[in-house]
Structures are given as structure tokens and as C-alpha cells.
Design an enzyme around this catalytic site. Structure first.
Site, PDB file in Angstrom:
ATOM      1  N   ASP A  99      -1.508  54.672  51.601  1.00 49.66           N
ATOM      2  CA  ASP A  99      -2.332  54.174  52.704  1.00 49.66           C
ATOM      3  C   ASP A  99      -2.854  55.316  53.567  1.00 49.66           C
ATOM      4  O   ASP A  99      -2.280  56.403  53.604  1.00 49.66           O
ATOM      5  CB  ASP A  99      -1.486  53.272  53.615  1.00 49.66           C
TER       6      ASP A  99
HETATM    7  N1  URA Z   1       4.075  51.385  50.610  1.00 49.90           N
HETATM    8  C1  URA Z   1       3.325  51.300  51.719  1.00 49.90           C
HETATM    9  O1  URA Z   1       3.554  50.424  52.562  1.00 49.90           O
HETATM   10  N2  URA Z   1       2.348  52.198  51.887  1.00 49.90           N
HETATM   11  C2  URA Z   1       2.062  53.180  51.012  1.00 49.90           C
HETATM   12  O2  URA Z   1       1.147  53.971  51.228  1.00 49.90           O
HETATM   13  C3  URA Z   1       2.857  53.251  49.851  1.00 49.90           C
HETATM   14  C4  URA Z   1       3.856  52.346  49.668  1.00 49.90           C
END
Ligand code: URA
Length: 249
Positions: free
Chosen positions: A109
Site C-alpha cells: 500500500d
Molecule cells: N497488508 C496490508 O495491509 N498492506 C500491505 O501493503 C501489505 C499487506
């Protein structure tokens, strides 16, 4: 020249160019999405030479001769998809000195940092990201507030999210982070659903204020790699990823 003598199978070349996995590339060929030297090809055994012109859905594909494999320490505030309608900076803007095009292996993310692999090897990407291959990923979440035993037990057993129950996770607490006083939770999962770790934490009443990936399969994030820095994988590391996903050495 007889067809048997011509170079390499088309679906392999498409996978190496990052178009899709080998299996998906075969499906694209069968579905009539691929042209070779201006002619539609649907025969799965079709072989190609380096000089052949390939197009997928009318878009020319550059044949990649070498595999490119990189490990990036992704900073927060950068997207890991290659395109963004909001014009935000992408991880590809950080890999500015590499000799060809690469694609992120899965995603992190915008607000998650840490280990992100990038490669032009479509088959390896498919295997590293498909849940069937069960590649483990380890994250450190900075939790605002205490981490109770009940929450840990629930994460270990798997939790219900709106897209179904998660597989059991491996979890352990790592004490307090001195800077912001967050309680650190290490969590290892082998699925890759959207915002999975944050949603798992939320589902058991934990608020993940920060999230960093520190391990992907056999590879760990180097301490010496600063945020936004990247390095090429070693031959040994590429081999370890291939072995982990059942590809020949
Ligand atoms: N889980 C999440 O919540 N975000 C990420 O970027 C990767 C795994």
C-alpha cells in the site's frame, strides 16, 4: 526453416517480457490475442526468434533477453502499481538506473514501507503472488495501544474479513518502538489480499499505525538499504526464489 528449428516458445517469451505467467500467456495465444510478424497465432507450440515482431492485443512487445530482478526498500508515500490516475509517484520512478522495464511482484500500500521485489520475469511473479504457492511474507505492524493475548490468539487461528476467513498467521510481539511508543507486532501470512494485514489487525481490535514488510519468501530486507534504495538480486537469491516456487534451478 522448419518450425521445430525456430528459437523459443512464444508463451515463454511473453512471460519473460512480463506480459503474464506462462499459463496465462498460453491462454492469450489460444484466445487470439497474440500476433507474430503481423499474423494472428493461436498454435500453442509456436516458436519465435529474437528478430520476430510480437504484439499482444495490437500492442508491440519488446522481447527481453535478460531477466531483471531487484529488491527495493519502498518508502511510505509511493504507490506500487505502475499507473495512478491521481498522478502520484510510483516505485518505478525510484528505479531510474536499470537497463529495462520491471514490474512490482504484488503490491504494498501507499502507506506501507519495506521489501518490494520487482522483475520482468512474469512466471516467477505469478508463482510468488499466487496463493497456491503459499509464499510467506513477514510484516512488522506498529500498533497504537496494547496487544492483548486474545487478539494474538485470534490472528493465529485466522480471522473473518468481508472477503472470507484468513489462513492462520504466525504472530509474535517485539516490544515497544522507542520513537512513537508503538507496540510492535510481527505477523507472517502466506496470502496476499488487499490491505490484508491492516484489515486483520482491525478485525481483532488493533490499530496498525505503521506497517513494514521485512521478509518475502527466502529474502529479508537488508538493514543497509535505506528507504527508497534498491539493489539487484544475486544469482543465489534468484535461485532461492525459483526453488521456493517449484521452478527448475
Ligand atoms: N497488508 C496490508 O495491509 N498492506 C500491505 O501493503 C501489505 C499487506
Amino acid at each position: 526453416m522448419n518450425q521445430q528449428d525456430r528459437g523459443e516458445r512464444l508463451h515463454k517469451v511473453l512471460a519473460r517480457a512480463g506480459v503474464a505467467s506462462r499459463r496465462q500467456a498460453e491462454e492469450m495465444i489460444s484466445a487470439g490475442q497474440v500476433e507474430l510478424n503481423g499474423q494472428l497465432v493461436t498454435a500453442l507450440g509456436t516458436k519465435v526468434l529474437a528478430k520476430d515482431r510480437i504484439a499482444v492485443n495490437g500492442i508491440p512487445i519488446k522481447q527481453e533477453k535478460v531477466g531483471l530482478y531487484y529488491l527495493l526498500n519502498k518508502p511510505v508515500g509511493v504507490i506500487s502499481t505502475t499507473r495512478d490516475e491521481r498522478g502520484r509517484k510510483s516505485v518505478l520512478d525510484l528505479l531510474d538506473k536499470i537497463p529495462g522495464r520491471v514490474y512490482p511482484v504484488g503490491r504494498l500500500d501507499f502507506d506501507t514501507s519495506g521489501l518490494l521485489l520487482l522483475t520482468n520475469d512474469g512466471e516467477l511473479t505469478h508463482r510468488l503472488t499466487h496463493p497456491r504457492f503459499g509464499v510467506e511474507k513477514t510484516y512488522i505492524a506498529g500498533i497504537n495501544g496494547p496487544i492483548g493475548k486474545t487478539a494474538l490468539d485470534k490472528l493465529c487461528r485466522g480471522v473473518w474479513l468481508e472477503d472470507g476467513k484468513t489462513a492462520p498467521a504466525k504472530v509474535r510481539t517485539l516490544g515497544k518502538e522507542p520513537l512513537r511508543g508503538l507496540n510492535l507486532l510481527e505477523i507472517t501470512i502466506h496470502e496476499g489480499r488487499n490491505r490484508q494485514v491492516r484489515r486483520m489487525c482491525q478485525a481483532v481490535g488493533l490499530n496498525a499505525a505503521s506497517l513494514k514488510r521485512i521478509r518475502f519468501g527466502p529474502l529479508s530486507l537488508d538493514r543497509s538499504l535505506g528507504q527508497g534504495e534498491y539493489r539487484a538480486l544475486t544469482a543465489e537469491e534468484i535461485l532461492s526464489l525459483r526453488r521456493q516456487t517449484g521452478l527448475p534451478s
